[in-house]
Design an enzyme around this catalytic site. Structure first.
Site, short mmCIF file in Angstrom:
data_model
loop_
_atom_site.label_atom_id
_atom_site.label_comp_id
_atom_site.label_asym_id
_atom_site.label_seq_id
_atom_site.Cartn_x
_atom_site.Cartn_y
_atom_site.Cartn_z
N ARG A 102 0.87 -1.19 0.00
CA ARG A 102 0.00 0.00 0.00
C ARG A 102 0.90 1.23 0.00
O ARG A 102 1.77 1.35 0.86
CB ARG A 102 -0.91 0.04 1.22
CG ARG A 102 -1.53 1.43 1.40
CD ARG A 102 -2.58 1.54 2.46
NE ARG A 102 -3.82 0.93 2.02
CZ ARG A 102 -5.00 1.16 2.60
NH1 ARG A 102 -5.09 1.98 3.63
NH2 ARG A 102 -6.09 0.58 2.16
N HIS B 200 -7.51 0.88 -6.21
CA HIS B 200 -7.69 0.11 -4.96
C HIS B 200 -8.42 -1.19 -5.32
O HIS B 200 -9.59 -1.38 -5.01
CB HIS B 200 -8.52 0.95 -3.99
CG HIS B 200 -8.49 0.46 -2.58
ND1 HIS B 200 -7.72 -0.61 -2.16
CD2 HIS B 200 -9.14 0.90 -1.46
CE1 HIS B 200 -7.90 -0.80 -0.86
NE2 HIS B 200 -8.77 0.09 -0.42
N GLN C 129 -10.38 -3.62 -2.82
CA GLN C 129 -11.66 -3.04 -2.39
C GLN C 129 -12.77 -3.36 -3.40
O GLN C 129 -13.92 -3.57 -3.03
CB GLN C 129 -11.48 -1.52 -2.24
CG GLN C 129 -12.74 -0.78 -1.80
CD GLN C 129 -13.07 -0.95 -0.33
OE1 GLN C 129 -12.22 -0.80 0.52
NE2 GLN C 129 -14.32 -1.29 -0.04
N ASP D 293 -16.88 8.34 -1.04
CA ASP D 293 -15.57 8.15 -0.39
C ASP D 293 -15.21 9.49 0.26
O ASP D 293 -15.84 10.52 -0.05
CB ASP D 293 -14.54 7.76 -1.47
CG ASP D 293 -13.14 7.52 -0.92
OD1 ASP D 293 -13.01 7.27 0.31
OD2 ASP D 293 -12.17 7.57 -1.70
N CYS E 119 -16.20 2.81 1.13
CA CYS E 119 -15.05 1.94 1.40
C CYS E 119 -14.57 2.08 2.85
O CYS E 119 -13.95 1.18 3.39
CB CYS E 119 -13.91 2.26 0.44
SG CYS E 119 -13.44 4.00 0.44
N ARG F 26 -14.04 -7.41 2.76
CA ARG F 26 -12.64 -7.18 2.41
C ARG F 26 -11.81 -8.43 2.73
O ARG F 26 -10.96 -8.85 1.97
CB ARG F 26 -12.05 -5.99 3.20
CG ARG F 26 -12.66 -4.63 2.93
CD ARG F 26 -12.48 -4.18 1.51
NE ARG F 26 -11.10 -4.29 1.05
CZ ARG F 26 -10.11 -3.46 1.40
NH1 ARG F 26 -10.33 -2.44 2.20
NH2 ARG F 26 -8.89 -3.63 0.91
N1 NVA Z 1 -9.57 7.57 -1.37
C1 NVA Z 1 -9.23 7.07 -0.06
C2 NVA Z 1 -9.57 5.61 0.04
C3 NVA Z 1 -9.34 5.01 1.38
C4 NVA Z 1 -9.66 3.55 1.45
C5 NVA Z 1 -7.76 7.32 0.22
O1 NVA Z 1 -6.93 7.04 -0.66
O2 NVA Z 1 -7.44 7.81 1.29
N1 CP Z 2 -11.16 0.72 2.78
C1 CP Z 2 -9.88 0.64 3.17
O1 CP Z 2 -8.97 0.40 2.38
O2 CP Z 2 -9.71 0.82 4.50
P1 CP Z 2 -8.29 0.96 5.24
O3 CP Z 2 -7.69 2.26 4.79
O4 CP Z 2 -8.63 0.97 6.70
O5 CP Z 2 -7.43 -0.19 4.86
#
Ligand code: NVA
Ligand code: CP
Length: 330
Positions: free
Chosen positions: A108, A135, A138, A231, A272, A317
């Site tokens: 990540r 992502h 997800q 989101d 998400c 998930r």
């Molecule tokens: N768009 C958000 C998604 C989090 C799961 C981020 O990248 O912070």
């Molecule tokens: N939805 C998601 O990716 O959550 P986290 O950022 O907690 O992993």
């Protein structure tokens, strides 16, 4: 032809056929049944995986850890401060070292190029746990949740509200286009997805029977939708300075009762997570103090309503990530 994903990396949904996505969803359903019935499934005993996180996480990290342990894997977690990657050692070198020790690598972080580089050099499957652009894990959880709640994927009217050019907007557009859903991005023009990706998705939708629509009009964009999805307005890695502009751009795209009432009566609300639906977080409280906004992308009422399926989605998930790990390492 039988689907075989052994040895493949999972970097973005664009890399997978609808049949392969279907296979992963069915596998996830089986794993969910096994988990629910307490049937052991330590099919990958003796293998090891490593989880590299350059951004924070609750769901993705825990899903990989629990799924990995349920499958009998050894799981190592590396946080942003505790590896040499990027600072003292290149991505290519890190990939080649980790590939000698682990059977699979979750990453990540920021750029999609980086997760691609890990996959190119490590020699083992790499799983994208979120980049700025995509992502994909997800997406599997979201598709599984829609199918569980609505009974099918093809023909579902799916509306995404908010920052439509972030990792979630991009990924949902791709996933819907691949699987035959009617995707609408309901967002200000400034936050529409990049044109090249929209074109690619329109081509995919033409094959799957789905469609891709971009609109700034909330009334038209949410009318008779089966799914309303949103989101957070500012994603991980973006500077704090963007909050004010983003709030001003997106406040009219908040998911509230009027939006849900404009969708189908049996429509579901998805997110998400994490979500700013109240002021019970430090960022939520800070934004309320600075800008007087106490609920952002979704109102607390919708988030807590019967239409909200966000915690089923979060649970999925884990089942879907388990399917990805198993399918690529078995
Ligand atoms: N768009 C958000 C998604 C989090 C799961 C981020 O990248 O912070
Ligand atoms: N939805 C998601 O990716 O959550 P986290 O950022 O907690 O992993």
């Amino acid at each position: 032809m039988a689907v075989n994903l052994r040895g493949r990396s999972f970097l973005k949904i664009l890399d997978f056929t609808p049949q392969e996505v279907r296979y992963l969803l069915d596998l996830a359903k089986n794993f969910k049944d096994m988990k629910r019935s307490g049937t052991p499934h330590r099919y990958l005993e003796g293998k090891n995986i490593v989880l590299l996180f350059e951004k924070t996480s609750t769901r993705t990290r825990c899903s990989f850890e629990v799924a990995g342990r349920d499958l009998g894997l050894g799981v190592t977690y590396l946080d942003p401060g505790s590896s040499q990657m990027g600072k003292k050692e290149s991505i290519a070198d890190t990939a080649r070292v980790l590939g000698r020790m682990f059977d699979g690598i979750e990453y990540r972080g920021f750029s999609q190029d980086l997760v691609q580089e890990l996959a190119d050099y490590s020699g083992v499957p790499v799983w994208n746990g979120l980049t700025d652009q995509f992502h994909p894990t997800q997406m599997l959880a979201d598709l599984l949740t829609i199918e569980e709640k609505l009974g099918h994927l093809k023909g579902v009217r799916f509306t995404y509200m908010g920052d439509a050019r972030n990792n979630m907007g991009n990924s949902l557009m791709v996933a819907c286009a691949k699987m035959g859903l009617h995707f609408t991005a309901c967002a200000p023009k400034e936050l529409f997805p990049e044109e090249g990706l929209v074109e690619t998705c329109r081509e995919l939708a033409a094959e799957s029977g789905g469609s891709v629509t971009l609109t700034e009009d909330v009334e038209a964009g949410t009318k008779d939708a089966d799914v309303i999805y949103t989101d957070i307005w500012v994603s991980m890695g973006e500077p704090d300075e963007v909050w004010e502009t983003r709030i001003n751009l997106l406040k009219k795209y908040q998911v509230n009762r009027a939006v849900m009432n404009n969708a189908k009566p049996e429509a579901i609300f998805m997110h998400c997570l994490p979500s700013f639906h109240d002021t019970k977080t430090t960022i939520g409280a800070d934004i309320a103090e600075k800008f007087g906004v106490t609920e952002m992308e979704v109102t607390d009422e919708v988030f807590e309503s019967k239409q909200s399926v966000v915690f089923d989605e979060a649970e999925n998930r884990m089942h879907t990530i388990k399917a990805v790990i198993y399918a690529t390492l078995c």
